[in-house]
Write a protein that holds these residues in place. Structure first.
Motif, short mmCIF file in Angstrom:
data_model
loop_
_atom_site.label_atom_id
_atom_site.label_comp_id
_atom_site.label_asym_id
_atom_site.label_seq_id
_atom_site.Cartn_x
_atom_site.Cartn_y
_atom_site.Cartn_z
N GLN A 64 -2.39 -1.53 9.88
CA GLN A 64 -3.16 -0.62 8.95
C GLN A 64 -1.92 -0.29 7.59
O GLN A 64 -2.53 -0.21 6.61
CB GLN A 64 -3.97 0.63 9.28
N ARG A 65 -0.91 0.03 8.25
CA ARG A 65 0.10 0.71 7.35
C ARG A 65 0.47 -0.75 6.34
O ARG A 65 0.53 -0.33 5.12
CB ARG A 65 1.36 0.75 8.15
N ALA A 67 -1.23 -3.27 5.47
CA ALA A 67 -2.44 -3.36 4.70
C ALA A 67 -2.71 -2.47 3.53
O ALA A 67 -2.67 -2.74 2.42
CB ALA A 67 -3.76 -3.42 5.34
N ALA A 68 -2.34 -1.37 3.80
CA ALA A 68 -2.54 -0.09 2.81
C ALA A 68 -1.23 -0.29 1.91
O ALA A 68 -1.36 -0.17 0.51
CB ALA A 68 -2.25 1.19 3.63
N SER A 69 -0.04 -0.57 2.29
CA SER A 69 1.12 -0.90 1.39
C SER A 69 0.79 -2.08 0.54
O SER A 69 1.19 -2.13 -0.65
CB SER A 69 2.38 -1.00 2.20
N GLY A 71 -1.92 -3.15 -0.36
CA GLY A 71 -3.00 -2.95 -1.48
C GLY A 71 -2.56 -1.80 -2.57
O GLY A 71 -2.69 -2.13 -3.61
N LEU A 72 -1.54 -1.23 -2.09
CA LEU A 72 -0.91 -0.21 -3.17
C LEU A 72 -0.11 -0.78 -4.32
O LEU A 72 -0.22 -0.58 -5.35
CB LEU A 72 -0.28 0.81 -2.35
N GLU A 181 6.76 4.36 -2.57
CA GLU A 181 5.75 4.57 -1.35
C GLU A 181 6.09 6.11 -1.08
O GLU A 181 6.76 6.39 -0.42
CB GLU A 181 6.04 3.65 -0.30
N SER A 183 4.36 7.47 1.36
CA SER A 183 4.46 7.70 3.12
C SER A 183 5.69 7.16 3.69
O SER A 183 5.93 5.91 3.40
CB SER A 183 3.22 6.65 3.48
#
Length: 715
Positions: A64-65, A67-69, A71-72, A181, A183
């Protein structure tokens, strides 16, 4: 790397501080600008790499991390590019200042720290990748460091001292990612992905910097030997196909000495641009492929068996001019031939053709990064295609999609599609080979009793062949009496076969049997002198005793044995009773007569011997067969059965074929198998080296001129 100068000595030239600082500022601006122009494409590649990691990451939270990165970065790549450009420029200024040169104001930016173990891993990873990038552009990097040293009034800078070393840019990109980023849990995701294929093109950066320095008259006549020229050409034993492939790809970036052109008004071309252009074209092609995959334009889905290599053909026909290097065109053209061979394979089910055909893009990406696919049978991607081609032929459509073989192939294909890196081919190959290993192990257990029996038979056949050879050597001279010839060929061959069969347990047995045969042959030859006859009489008891021992061992107790020894006794008696004290002339005539009769007998035997059959293409096919090959046999009623070569005897003289259910179907000798192929009762469906045979067929069919103008072919 050795650096050569036109001057006989290296004399440092004092450069005014203001002029030197002006040059250094220009270098910083040029390096920053050249790197910045590549950042958008770099961000796209990093986003795709993050997405690939998300697909293969087994931990759901980590996936998930990623995928989120991804997408960002896809949505907001321009802020990242701005942060990276700022970091790179300030990093270059800091490196120049570290050399003791106050070229510009240095603004210190905060750095981001990872967990201790990750921080150590990051430093080692970026250092290693930086060295790899510098080695890739060694000529330009070495020349740049020599010119910088000259500009600063010192010797050439080492790689670690260079303010423009690759690690500086890699560190800056990592820090920019941490700025971008929010996060902290995702700060460690990018640095492992900063490999040469995802990073900036440092060849262009180093070329631009060298151009500025030459324009500023800093060592304009520097000569840098190419790295390839400094090494002796490796000795190779390439086959004709591999040799031609090497010639084809070497022409795409022909090596040669590199020399700066003297200043003459226009900016000089510091180096041959081949490597820079090849790298840039490769990156353009990778970006083009990524754009097609993102947009869904073109036949990027799973192809049908009838479509052929349409994915590669579409990429070839739509690729931009910037990507049309000879290397890229050759690569795609050859891969089209390989995949067309897959789709033309009559023995492969359509479903399997479609599965293998769906790997066109992953294989293309792998070969763009590593041309050893075309030269080495051990390349992971090539081994995967070869193994899939062999396994696919054995799939029975009646078994359906739930068949273990189908599921194994499908799983490997999906794994490669989800992570299109060379490493994914190695992982898929390991899974495929593990499955094959389990199947073959179970198969060998089922065939164990047959294998033991055939190995024993093969050992006996080898012993028989050696026995016949030893007898033929003695009989072929024509000097052996006729009744002894018959005895040797009919009975002593059996004795020698037994002796050679037990050679491992009783090593002296074969030597004893051969010596007994030689003693027998000697005993029936004429003995002209008294000394020879006395020797015969003395040795006869031992010769007869040894003959009887061996004949007892083969249990020859027929009446013919009595007759043989009776004939042997008469022969020995005639030799011993022959007239004595022959004159030299008589001895010579007798020797000539014996030799003439021996020659006549030898010629008569040779004339009556049928000629040895010459191996034909079917014999060669049998020799090329390896375990796992699939063949189709046709029975007398016309029924066809597809079987897999499960076992080959140690001397390749016997083959066992089994069905897909591991049931032994056919056990056949090499001669009988060649005969079946010759008569059309058997046909080879698959052979090892699928890719190699496809390449050989493509190069042979097209002739030498086929690939000389790839641009014309692609047009």
């Amino acid at each position: 790397m050795a650096i050569q100068f036109t001057n006989s000595t290296f004399d440092h030239i004092d450069i005014a501080t203001s002029h030197r600082d002006e040059i250094l500022l220009e270098l910083i601006d040029t390096a920053t600008t050249t790197a910045t122009r590549q950042l958008e494409a770099l961000a796209i590649r990093l986003a795709e790499a993050l997405a690939q990691e998300a697909r293969i990451e087994p931990d759901p939270a980590a996936a998930q991390r990623y995928a989120a990165s991804a997408g960002l970065l896809k949505k907001s790549r321009f802020p990242f590019c701005f942060a990276a450009s700022d970091r790179i420029g300030k990093a270059f200024r800091a490196e120049i200042a570290a050399l003791g040169v106050a070229a510009a104001h240095v603004e210190q930016l905060p750095s981001h720290s990872l967990a201790p173990d990750l921080e150590v891993d990051k430093k080692l990873s970026l250092l290693k990748e930086g060295h790899a990038i510098e080695a890739l552009h060694a000529e330009r990097f070495t020349a740049l460091n020599a010119r910088l040293g000259h500009l600063l009034g010192r010797d050439a800078l080492s790689a670690a001292e260079s303010p423009f070393r690759a690690q500086v840019v890699l560190d800056a990109i990592h820090e920019a990612w941490c700025d971008f980023e929010a996060s902290k849990a995702a700060h460690h995701l990018v640095y492992p992905l900063l490999q040469s294929e995802n990073c900036a093109d440092f060849g262009a950066i180093y070329q631009a910097l060298n151009t500025i320095l030459v324009k500023r008259a800093v060592l304009p006549n520097l000569v840098v030997p190419r790295a390839e020229a400094a090494k002796p050409a490796p000795e190779t034993n390439d086959d004709p196909v591999t040799s031609r492939l090497r010639t084809m790809f070497s022409q795409d970036s022909a090596p040669g000495p590199v020399k700066d052109r003297p200043l003459g008004g226009a900016l000089p071309t510091l180096f041959h641009d081949d490597q820079v252009q090849v790298t840039a074209a490769r990156n353009e092609l990778l970006a083009h492929i990524a754009a097609i995959q993102r947009s869904g334009a073109g036949p990027i889905g799973t192809p049908s068996a009838e479509e052929g290599a349409t994915l590669l053909s579409h990429i070839l026909s739509t690729m931009p001019a910037e990507a049309r290097s000879r290397e890229n065109l050759h690569t795609i053209d050859l891969l089209i031939r390989v995949f067309d061979a897959v789709f033309r394979d009559a023995g492969m089910p359509p479903e399997m053709k479609a599965l293998i055909g769906s790997l066109q893009v992953p294989v293309l990406k792998a070969t763009l990064k590593d041309k050893e696919f075309f030269f080495s049978d051990d390349h992971p991607a090539r081994r995967v295609i070869d193994l899939l081609g062999r396994l696919a032929v054995g799939w029975d459509r009646k078994a359906g999609a739930n068949d273990p073989l189908y599921q194994t192939i499908l799983r490997s294909v999906k794994r490669i599609q989800s992570d299109q890196r060379v490493g994914s081919f190695a992982d898929a190959l390991a899974d495929l080979e593990a499955w094959v290993g389990r199947e073959e192990s179970a198969e060998m257990q089922a065939l164990a009793s047959s294998v033991v029996s055939i190995v024993r038979q093969e050992k006996t056949r080898v012993a028989l062949k050696q026995a016949k050879y030893e007898v033929a050597l003695r009989v072929g001279t024509g000097e052996v009496a006729a009744f002894v010839e018959t005895f040797l060929e009919e009975k002593w061959v059996t004795v020698l076969t037994l002796a050679y069969s037990v050679k491992d347990e009783k090593p002296q047995a074969a030597g004893n049997a051969v010596k007994t045969m030689d003693d027998l042959c000697w005993s029936v030859k004429p003995k002209i002198t008294m000394e020879e006859r006395k020797e015969l009489i003395a040795r006869l008891p031992a010769i007869v005793e040894n003959l009887n021992k061996w004949l007892d061992a083969i249990r020859w107790n027929e009446p013919e044995r009595v007759k043989f020894f009776d004939d042997l006794a008469k022969c020995h008696a005639s030799i011993v009773r022959a007239p004595m004290e022959l004159s030299p002339e008589r001895q010579l005539k007798l020797a000539l007569s014996v030799a003439q009769k021996a020659a006549e007998r030898r010629l008569a035997r040779q004339a009556g011997r049928p000629p040895e059959p010459q191996p034909d293409e079917f014999d060669r096919q049998v020799k090329e067969l390896g375990r796992g090959a699939w063949l189709q046999f046709t029975g007398k009623a016309g029924m066809k059965v597809k079987v897999r070569l499960a076992w080959v005897s140690p001397l390749q003289s016997h083959f066992i074929f089994s069905t897909a259910e591991r049931v032994e179907a056919i056990s056949i000798s090499d001669d009988d198998l060649a005969k079946s192929l010759r008569q059309g009762r058997a046909a080879v469906l698959s052979l090892p080296g699928f890719v190699g045979r496809a390449l050989a067929e493509a190069l042979h069919a097209d002739g030498d001129a086929s690939f000389n103008d790839p641009a014309a072919k692609a047009a």
